[in-house]
Motif scaffolding. Sequence first.
Motif, mmCIF file in Angstrom:
data_model
loop_
_atom_site.group_PDB
_atom_site.id
_atom_site.type_symbol
_atom_site.label_atom_id
_atom_site.label_comp_id
_atom_site.label_asym_id
_atom_site.label_seq_id
_atom_site.Cartn_x
_atom_site.Cartn_y
_atom_site.Cartn_z
ATOM 1 N N GLY A 40 7.409 72.835 62.378
ATOM 2 C CA GLY A 40 8.028 72.399 61.638
ATOM 3 C C GLY A 40 7.066 72.802 60.059
ATOM 4 N N SER A 41 8.355 73.014 59.395
ATOM 5 C CA SER A 41 7.867 73.060 57.797
ATOM 6 C C SER A 41 6.608 71.718 57.132
ATOM 7 N N TRP B 118 7.573 70.308 54.477
ATOM 8 C CA TRP B 118 8.089 69.396 53.785
ATOM 9 C C TRP B 118 8.350 68.648 55.021
ATOM 10 N N ASP B 119 8.759 68.364 56.351
ATOM 11 C CA ASP B 119 8.561 67.602 57.487
ATOM 12 C C ASP B 119 7.729 67.376 57.539
ATOM 13 N N SER B 120 6.207 67.502 57.572
ATOM 14 C CA SER B 120 5.343 67.166 57.526
ATOM 15 C C SER B 120 4.457 66.338 57.181
#
Length: 232
Positions: free
Chosen positions: A126-127, A129-131
Amino acid sequence: MSTEGNDPTPGENAGPDPTPDPAPTESAAPAEPSPPAPDPTPEPEPDPAPTPPPPPPPPAAESTASAPGPSAPAASFDVAAVPRSVWISAGGALVLLISVFFSWYTATASVSLPGGAGSLSRSASGSGWDSGDGAKLVALLALVILAVWAVDLFADNVTLPFPASLVALVLGAVALLVCVVKFFSKPGGPDLTSFGGTLHFSVSVAWGLYVAIVAAIAVIVGAYMHMNETSS
């Protein structure tokens, strides 16, 4: 005797003329040739030189006063004049912004089958930004740092309330703090037991978060170097 009878009769030759004739000249000078008669056909006159057009009238004083003068050429940007410290800090901010879209975490789910039949596992990345919101805050801080350095380099008529190096130093430190918190507070979950087997779920830090931490340190180091250069 009378002498009258001895006079010569008319018609007889008279005596020689006592006056001698003028002596002839030795040779007569040759006559000069007469100039040739002019040609009656008139020669063509050469074409007159073309008359240059009259210069345009000077503009009126009013129009001259109202017309704006030619603008001075814009000064070209000299890359070599930018200090190395600025390149380090601005480059670190750019890498920090891009690193938010890299993989920050890797989630692994494994299942132990009952009776020792083996296990199954799956992984997904997961990037940043998505965390969560922390990575979005890091991206915002990186954008502000880039904007501050751009204003300091290109906008000479804009005065910042604080030096660009000080702003980059403070914001870089905040971004580094957020990245460190994200490093130690990675999401995870407890082991789950279902239907006699064990479901294990774990999250590990991926390479993108390491890049973000190094980029934030570069922002701080470059800003600190620039502060020392300007103060000396």
